[in-house]
Scaffold this active site. Structure first.
Site, PDB file in Angstrom:
ATOM      1  N   HIS A  82      49.929  32.149  43.844  1.00 46.55           N
ATOM      2  CA  HIS A  82      48.723  31.468  44.314  1.00 46.55           C
ATOM      3  C   HIS A  82      48.526  30.184  43.528  1.00 46.55           C
ATOM      4  O   HIS A  82      48.641  30.170  42.312  1.00 46.55           O
ATOM      5  CB  HIS A  82      47.495  32.359  44.126  1.00 46.55           C
ATOM      6  CG  HIS A  82      46.222  31.694  44.568  1.00 46.55           C
ATOM      7  ND1 HIS A  82      45.832  31.630  45.885  1.00 46.55           N
ATOM      8  CD2 HIS A  82      45.284  31.028  43.866  1.00 46.55           C
ATOM      9  CE1 HIS A  82      44.705  30.950  45.967  1.00 46.55           C
ATOM     10  NE2 HIS A  82      44.338  30.569  44.763  1.00 46.55           N
ATOM     11  N   ASP A 161      33.891  38.404  49.847  1.00 46.06           N
ATOM     12  CA  ASP A 161      34.199  37.088  49.287  1.00 46.06           C
ATOM     13  C   ASP A 161      33.853  35.979  50.279  1.00 46.06           C
ATOM     14  O   ASP A 161      33.335  34.937  49.885  1.00 46.06           O
ATOM     15  CB  ASP A 161      35.683  36.995  48.895  1.00 46.06           C
ATOM     16  CG  ASP A 161      36.039  35.578  48.449  1.00 46.06           C
ATOM     17  OD1 ASP A 161      35.461  35.129  47.442  1.00 46.06           O
ATOM     18  OD2 ASP A 161      36.828  34.906  49.127  1.00 46.06           O
ATOM     19  N   ARG A 168      27.710  30.663  47.566  1.00 47.73           N
ATOM     20  CA  ARG A 168      27.873  29.929  46.304  1.00 47.73           C
ATOM     21  C   ARG A 168      27.970  28.433  46.550  1.00 47.73           C
ATOM     22  O   ARG A 168      27.465  27.624  45.788  1.00 47.73           O
ATOM     23  CB  ARG A 168      29.118  30.435  45.562  1.00 47.73           C
ATOM     24  CG  ARG A 168      28.918  31.823  44.952  1.00 47.73           C
ATOM     25  CD  ARG A 168      30.252  32.440  44.550  1.00 47.73           C
ATOM     26  NE  ARG A 168      31.026  31.566  43.710  1.00 47.73           N
ATOM     27  CZ  ARG A 168      32.371  31.479  43.734  1.00 47.73           C
ATOM     28  NH1 ARG A 168      33.083  32.231  44.548  1.00 47.73           N
ATOM     29  NH2 ARG A 168      32.981  30.645  42.929  1.00 47.73           N
ATOM     30  N   SER A 183      36.910  35.939  43.123  1.00 49.27           N
ATOM     31  CA  SER A 183      37.149  35.487  44.487  1.00 49.27           C
ATOM     32  C   SER A 183      38.650  35.356  44.755  1.00 49.27           C
ATOM     33  O   SER A 183      39.176  35.881  45.749  1.00 49.27           O
ATOM     34  CB  SER A 183      36.434  34.141  44.667  1.00 49.27           C
ATOM     35  OG  SER A 183      36.837  33.498  45.845  1.00 49.27           O
ATOM     36  N   LYS A 187      41.337  38.331  46.898  1.00 52.80           N
ATOM     37  CA  LYS A 187      42.118  38.000  48.097  1.00 52.80           C
ATOM     38  C   LYS A 187      43.596  38.338  47.912  1.00 52.80           C
ATOM     39  O   LYS A 187      44.254  38.838  48.820  1.00 52.80           O
ATOM     40  CB  LYS A 187      41.942  36.518  48.439  1.00 52.80           C
ATOM     41  CG  LYS A 187      40.566  36.259  49.085  1.00 52.80           C
ATOM     42  CD  LYS A 187      40.341  34.796  49.390  1.00 52.80           C
ATOM     43  CE  LYS A 187      39.856  34.064  48.170  1.00 52.80           C
ATOM     44  NZ  LYS A 187      39.043  32.878  48.416  1.00 52.80           N
TER      45      LYS A 187
HETATM   46  N1  URA Z   1      38.945  29.260  45.456  1.00 49.61           N
HETATM   47  C1  URA Z   1      38.539  30.487  45.863  1.00 49.61           C
HETATM   48  O1  URA Z   1      39.212  31.143  46.648  1.00 49.61           O
HETATM   49  N2  URA Z   1      37.391  30.975  45.388  1.00 49.61           N
HETATM   50  C2  URA Z   1      36.621  30.301  44.529  1.00 49.61           C
HETATM   51  O2  URA Z   1      35.592  30.821  44.129  1.00 49.61           O
HETATM   52  C3  URA Z   1      37.038  29.034  44.123  1.00 49.61           C
HETATM   53  C4  URA Z   1      38.213  28.540  44.598  1.00 49.61           C
END
Ligand code: URA
Ligand code: CA
Length: 433
Positions: A82, A161, A168, A183, A187
């Site tokens: 990632h 999320d 947010r 977050s 994922k």
């Molecule tokens: N990327 C994400 O997937 N989540 C965040 O909170 C910030 C950047």
């Protein structure tokens, strides 16, 4: 349990229990906890932080808020990578083909991009016929057969999320380490990875602008992953200038192909080998980083990695002849050079604004509904530290419109040339395990 008590507890700097964190995540996902209470808790977390245990609990509660992908029908350790995102980040394609070629299975779920250029899927769609709609059986079979497959985000992954990130975004609580780490990690974990290698970008074009903050975020994610049984490593890499030369979708596919032919830009190449070595080690195919790196260099030199890319493109319906003949990729109608206004050394190429220039050409989406022009973008000829003569081309603009004045203006405002010699920035700032 009452949400107001949980908010007050965190506001006062106390540690929340596993049950309290679950109550919040489940209640916010199913709508029984309203936005105003969730945003108050996010703000309390922003100021009071979370312990390592709370961070892991938050992450797993978000993972369990929706579907989880089961990759157990694929043999081997599934390693995902990632990147926290940057400008001209062409890494995924060459990197995954390299590691697949040394036997680490790549079962990747990717997104479309919102921002300067498209995401990995947009880039792949620059190849005629390429599609990412595979059934889960086709997906597993393809990874077992040829070593790699990429599908689009499907199913109901981490709905907590999705909701929280949107909240947010409008409540000033994006830039909180426990919230960002949870977050991102939720994922990756929900997408089925056994092991995770993170590329945390740092600098002007990155989410985290300083090395210190980037290290904090990386350490938070590595701890979460390892504490929930997913081996996790991270590197901190430079995003003060764009990565490689190409910024744009088809242009980056071409750059990816060049890299697999051993002719890629030095920084992109080095980043692929650094991340790839980690993936090969966590994937159990090599004992040391040095051994892993040798294996990767070999599959590039022998053409085996390029062969995997061709098989992968063909398996997903694409025209693999683009690998030998990149002129078959979408081409922009017009090309314009950007001549240097003075001689000297390139001292700064502000990634964020140069990315915006590519977006103005149509390479990226301004909103979720925007259409991407796959052919357009920028190809740099100079990077920070390079010497330049007056009138020499700094980059080429690939456009489908004849008037690129606004783009030119943006570029000139964000590339700096100094009379004194300038050092190239350090590419890999830290490795965190
Ligand atoms: N990327 C994400 O997937 N989540 C965040 O909170 C910030 C950047
Ligand atoms: Ca690039």
């Amino acid at each position: 349990m009452r949400m107001v008590d949980i908010i007050e507890k965190k506001r006062n700097g106390e540690e929340l229990t596993t049950a309290e964190i679950r109550f919040f995540v489940e209640g916010y996902t199913d709508g029984t906890i309203p936005d105003y209470q969730a945003s108050a808790l996010c703000m309390a977390i922003y100021f009071q932080d979370m312990t390592d245990r709370e961070r892991a609990d938050l992450t797993m509660a978000m993972v369990e808020s929706g579907d989880q992908i089961d990759l157990s029908s694929i043999a081997g350790v599934k390693v995902d990578k990632h990147s926290t995102g940057g400008v001209g980040d062409t890494t995924t394609l060459p990197l995954t083909a390299m590691v697949a070629a040394v036997g680490v299975p790549v079962a990747k779920m990717s997104g479309r991009g919102l921002g300067h250029t498209g995401g990995t899927i947009d880039k792949l769609e620059a190849i005629e016929g390429f599609h990412v709609e595979l059934s889960s059986e086709e997906f597993s079979k393809q990874v077992n057969d040829i070593g790699m497959a990429v599908i689009g985000q499907s199913g109901n992954l981490t709905p907590a999320d999705k909701k929280l990130y949107a909240l947010r975004d409008v409540t000033g609580t994006v830039s909180s380490i426990p919230l960002i780490a949870g977050s991102i990690m939720s994922k990756k974990i929900a997408a089925g990875a056994d092991a995770i290698v993170l590329d945390v970008k740092t600098g002007d074009g990155a989410f985290m602008k300083t090395v210190e903050d980037s290290i904090k975020l990386a350490e938070a994610m590595v701890k979460i992953g390892n504490s929930v049984g997913r081996k996790t490593m991270a590197i901190i890499s430079d995003m003060s200038q764009p990565l490689g030369y190409a910024i744009g979708n088809a242009l980056e596919v071409q750059e990816a192909i060049d890299t697999l032919k051993g002719k890629g830009p030095a920084d992109l190449n080095e980043l692929c080998y650094t991340l790839g070595s980690q993936m090969v080690v966590v994937g159990g195919k090599a004992k040391t980083i040095e051994e892993a790196r040798k294996m990767l260099e070999e599959v590039v030199a022998s053409g085996a990695a390029l062969e995997v890319l061709k098989k992968f493109i063909t398996a997903q319906g694409g025209d693999a002849s683009v690998v030998d003949d990149p002129s078959r990729l979408p081409q922009a109608k017009f090309k314009f050079d950007v001549p240097a206004k003075q001689a000297g050394y390139i001292s700064k190429i502000e990634a964020d604004d140069i990315g915006t220039a590519a977006m103005l050409l149509g390479a990226g989406r301004a909103t979720k509904e925007s259409e991407i022009d796959l052919a357009v973008g920028l190809v740099l000829h100079k990077k920070v530290g390079d010497e330049v003569k007056e009138g020499e081309s700094l980059m080429t603009i690939h456009a489908n419109t004849e008037n690129v004045d606004a783009v030119l203006e943006k570029i000139y405002a964000h590339i700096f040339i100094s009379a004194e010699k300038v050092e190239a920035p350090k590419l890999i700032e830290a490795i965190i395990t």
